[in-house]
Scaffold this active site. Structure first.
Site, PDB file in Angstrom:
ATOM      1  N   ALA A  56       0.830  -1.210   0.000  1.00  0.00           N
ATOM      2  CA  ALA A  56       0.000   0.000   0.000  1.00  0.00           C
ATOM      3  C   ALA A  56       0.867   1.263   0.000  1.00  0.00           C
ATOM      4  CB  ALA A  56      -0.922  -0.005   1.213  1.00  0.00           C
ATOM      5  N   ASP A  79       9.905  -2.498  -0.165  1.00  0.00           N
ATOM      6  CA  ASP A  79       9.930  -1.058   0.093  1.00  0.00           C
ATOM      7  C   ASP A  79       9.540  -0.916   1.558  1.00  0.00           C
ATOM      8  OD1 ASP A  79      10.200   1.689  -0.866  1.00  0.00           O
ATOM      9  OD2 ASP A  79       8.049   1.839  -0.525  1.00  0.00           O
ATOM     10  N   CYS A 133      12.201   5.379   1.794  1.00  0.00           N
ATOM     11  CA  CYS A 133      12.187   6.832   1.589  1.00  0.00           C
ATOM     12  C   CYS A 133      12.856   7.490   2.798  1.00  0.00           C
ATOM     13  CB  CYS A 133      10.765   7.347   1.386  1.00  0.00           C
ATOM     14  SG  CYS A 133       9.607   6.886   2.693  1.00  0.00           S
TER      15      CYS A 133
END
Length: 334
Positions: free
Chosen positions: A146, A212, A265
């Site tokens: 998501a 990720d 990130c």
């Protein structure tokens, strides 16, 4: 689990940070937590202020053209009619910067957006899927899927062939994942609501995996100023532990000679190089050099601790050097 605990103990010094006077002064000036500044002084040296200054400026908006539904040339022309002027990013096959846009509609309210012709996505965030480079014959796992930006990008690169298992444990976040998958016309994705570490008990083996990883989001400060003070050093350590467990799970689910992309990130070495170093030391994985994209090499020494020299094969992006969100990407082979 024992190897993870031993590794955490070995590298716990990473989380013992005593901010200097210089770090405390810069923290007051720029509004960061002082332990963060101390780490930046270690990472960036003389360019620390350049990085801190860049965090105060918003990044250009960017989109990924979704070729499952439209050609990029046609999308550029359609958006131009509405007052959106796009610039192709040379190093991203489907990436565009939005140079200017009208007062209305917003980028997320156009007919083209609602039809799934594009996805609003940071430039650096588009890199991991290209690095993983899935083919139509691959069996792919997206371990933290998501809201679906990278998942649908994988589907796009696979031309809706092969199979993607998209894992997400949050019921609330699955709604966004489902919405984006449907909007962008990705039909080769199966959503599984579970904690990715539970998959260790399954018989699944994947040719390619995208991890990720959940992280501090320390690379997103230009987008969200609250991240200057959101993550304590204890929070950072907890992310590190979660990431070690996830990459260990990924290793167990990967076919022999399979490939894994680990990305965050975050610009924190504790969440990046320290995690990949575990994959090298404890799992025997090998980082493969990423050369097709702009960026800096991975860090091999931080806070007085030396990591594997192979970490130079990883990729780092920064707002003050590359004009993107802060990001880390590493391609690993089992």
């Amino acid at each position: 689990m024992d190897s993870i605990m031993a590794y955490i103990k070995k590298y716990d010094k990473l989380f013992e940070v005593s901010p200097s006077r210089k770090a405390r002064d810069l923290a007051i000036k720029y509004g960061f937590l002082d332990y963060m500044i101390e780490r930046y002084l270690d990472m960036f040296k003389d360019s620390t202020k350049d990085f801190l200054d860049s965090c105060g400026y918003p990044l250009k908006k960017s989109i990924r053209c979704n070729t499952l539904k439209i050609s990029c040339d046609k999308l550029v022309n359609e958006l131009k009619k509405k007052g959106f002027y796009l610039k192709k990013v040379d190093w991203l096959p489907h990436g565009y910067e939005v140079l200017s846009y009208p007062k209305s509609p917003s980028l997320g309210a156009t007919i083209e957006y609602l039809k799934g012709y594009y996805y609003i996505q940071g430039l650096a965030s588009m890199i991991p899927a290209y690095v993983l480079n899935p083919s139509s014959s691959d069996f792919v796992l997206d371990m933290a899927a998501a809201p679906g930006g990278k998942t649908t990008q994988l589907s796009q690169l696979m031309e809706n062939k092969g199979k993607i298992i998209a894992v997400e444990k949050s019921r609330k976040r699955i709604r966004a994942l489902e919405s984006n998958i449907n909007r962008l016309g990705a039909t080769n994705i199966l959503i599984v609501r579970t904690d990715a570490t539970v998959l260790k008990k399954s018989n699944f083996r994947f040719t390619k995996i995208l991890l990720d990883a959940p992280c501090s989001g320390e690379g997103l400060i230009p987008i969200d100023q609250s991240r200057k003070t959101r993550t304590s050093i204890l929070d950072l350590r907890n992310f590190f532990i979660t990431q070690l467990n996830l990459i260990s799970t990924a290793f167990s689910l990967l076919d022999d000679n399979g490939r894994l992309v680990y990305s965050t990130c975050s610009i924190a070495p504790e969440e990046n190089e320290a995690v990949i170093n575990f994959a090298i030391e404890n799992l025997g994985m090998k980082p493969i050099k990423i050369s097709e994209f702009p960026g800096c090499k991975g860090i091999t020494e931080f806070h007085g601790i030396k990591f594997s020299e192979e970490l130079k094969n990883c990729l780092r992006l920064y707002p003050h050097k590359h004009g993107t969100e802060g990001f880390f990407i590493c391609l690993l082979q089992k």
